[in-house]
Design a protein around this motif. Sequence first.
Motif: not given
Length: 156
Positions: A96, A101-102, A105, A139-142
């Motif tokens: 992360a 992100a993927a 996660a 919630r992690t996108e970047g």
Amino acid sequence: MNRTRRDRDPQGRARSARPRDGLGRPLPYGAPGVARQPEGVVRTARETVREAQRLLDAGMPFHAHEVFEDAWKSGAEDERDLWQGLAQLAVGLTHAARGNAAGGARLLLRGAERITAHGPAHGIDVSGLAAWARELAVRTEGPVDPAAEAPRLTAP
């Protein structure tokens, strides 16, 4: 055939001598890097948790993963899933922080499942860590700040 020579440790095992940054990414040979965690250190559970927490708080989850890896390799068989799950949480945070992100996660969720299946031990806040991992995974996108996102391993 062109073969590149691999770095080896004194026992002949492949070990990259390239320096690494604080998130474990390899840097060019000769670049200043962050000191790596020594491998194969046998610690008590309390020492493992304390050292991993220090590294997490310093924004070095990759290095915390290495501490957990030592624990799963040297610890009791019935605690292997706990240490592997904690290592997965640390690697999930590493990914992360690197902006994956993927992948982060997936590892956070896998680690949460593994530690929850194991149950509490050594004062580790299993339910709190699992909740932290699940929330961060959603919630992690970047890229995230690994020190700001560092979990508390033990209950207050």
